[in-house]
Design an enzyme around this catalytic site. Structure first.
Site, PDB file in Angstrom:
ATOM      1  CB  SER A  21      -0.943  -0.052   1.208  1.00  0.00           C
ATOM      2  OG  SER A  21      -1.964   0.895   1.094  1.00  0.00           O
ATOM      3  CG  ASP A  38      -5.938  -3.662  -3.681  1.00  0.00           C
ATOM      4  OD1 ASP A  38      -6.408  -2.887  -2.831  1.00  0.00           O
ATOM      5  OD2 ASP A  38      -4.728  -3.895  -3.804  1.00  0.00           O
ATOM      6  CG  HIS A  61      -5.166  -2.945   0.307  1.00  0.00           C
ATOM      7  ND1 HIS A  61      -4.718  -2.382  -0.860  1.00  0.00           N
ATOM      8  CD2 HIS A  61      -4.568  -2.234   1.304  1.00  0.00           C
ATOM      9  CE1 HIS A  61      -3.896  -1.376  -0.589  1.00  0.00           C
ATOM     10  NE2 HIS A  61      -3.784  -1.280   0.719  1.00  0.00           N
TER      11      HIS A  61
END
Length: 297
Positions: free
Chosen positions: A101, A239, A266
């Protein structure tokens, strides 16, 4: 399992780190997301510590690290300087980088701007452009049911994001686009509980739907061709960091490898742990072998 921990001085304060495991493989440095969500949710990567050392750190302002009140610290440039200070303090010479991320964004910026001896890069469920990401979340929000969309828009406009209705709507978002495992594991719940809110709001903004912070214009899409490290790009079918965008990143990074996790959003290291471990172990072993072949006898 061998473990040690300590603190490191970085620009703006001191950060906490933990080293876990040992083995013949090159060490793996784990860069967490957020910005401001501490390392806890990535503890699943300790599974790899039977082959190599796995190193976690909490970035300044969250988790076990110091939390200074100076909002001027929360920039990409300072974060890159922090990462460099951590790598140097830990004497990491031949090592793997894993960023999830925001951590994937930070890792990209680091390898683009700082000469290092890293032997590989894994970009997990991340992006190369904040403006493009803003378009992604807007499209995904339109896919939610109308009541959830309306609750998000209404409470963000009114500044009433602490309301139960808004929190319920964000829970729906998170359980759809962040982690689809029910219930969320304790380490993920704990990471969000200990999140550095000030870092997120300063760098991103009030939410992913209104990115107005210091990284609002961040975009390295056109620089991805500069990445020369062996690179693994990990994406999830559901995601918030759209897999189509990550495929484009892969296409721009020479000789990179792309893996799409069909049942994940994610966090495939939580959502599809067996396949995730197989993919990452294989990639890291391959890069270890390449690095060993290139090193002088």
């Amino acid at each position: 399992m061998t473990q040690s921990e300590g603190t490191i001085s970085v620009p703006g304060g001191k950060v906490w780190f933990k080293r876990v495991g040992a083995g013949p493989g090159r060490p793996l440095l784990v860069v967490h997301g957020g910005p401001g969500v501490p390392h806890n949710y990535l503890l699943a990567l300790q599974r790899l510590a039977d082959e190599r050392e796995v190193i976690f750190w909490d970035q300044l302002g969250c988790g076990n690290s110091e939390c200074p009140s100076d909002t001027g610290l929360w920039t990409m440039d300072r974060s890159v300087a922090e990462m460099d200070a951590v790598i140097n303090a830990l004497d990491l010479e031949r090592f793997h980088l894993f960023g999830n991320s925001w951590g994937g964004m930070l890792a990209q910026q680091y390898v683009l701007d700082v000469p290092s001896t890293a032997v590989s890069l894994t970009i997990s469920n991340s992006i190369a452009s904040i403006p493009e990401f803003s378009g992604m979340v807007a499209r995904l929000k339109r896919d939610l049911d109308p009541a959830t969309q309306a609750a998000i828009d209404r409470h963000e406009s009114a500044g009433t994001t602490s309301s139960p209705e808004y929190q319920d709507a964000i829970r729906t978002w998170n359980e759809t686009y962040l982690c689809r495992v029910r219930p969320w594991p304790d380490e993920l719940q704990d990471a969000f509980t200990r999140m550095g809110i000030e870092i997120f709001t300063t760098m991103f903004g009030p939410s992913d739907f209104h990115i107005v912070g210091t990284v609002r214009d961040w975009d390295v899409v056109d620089r991805l061709t500069e990445i020369s490290l062996p690179t693994l790009v990990v994406a999830g079918r559901y995601d918030e960091c759209a897999h189509e965008h990550m495929w484009e990143m892969h296409q721009r990074i020479k000789d990179s490898r792309f893996e799409l996790f069909e049942a994940s959003s994610h966090m495939p290291f939580i959502e599809e742990p067996r396949r995730f471990d197989e993919v990452l172990r294989d990639f890291l072993r391959h890069c270890d072998d390449i690095d060993a072949d290139r090193r002088p006898a």
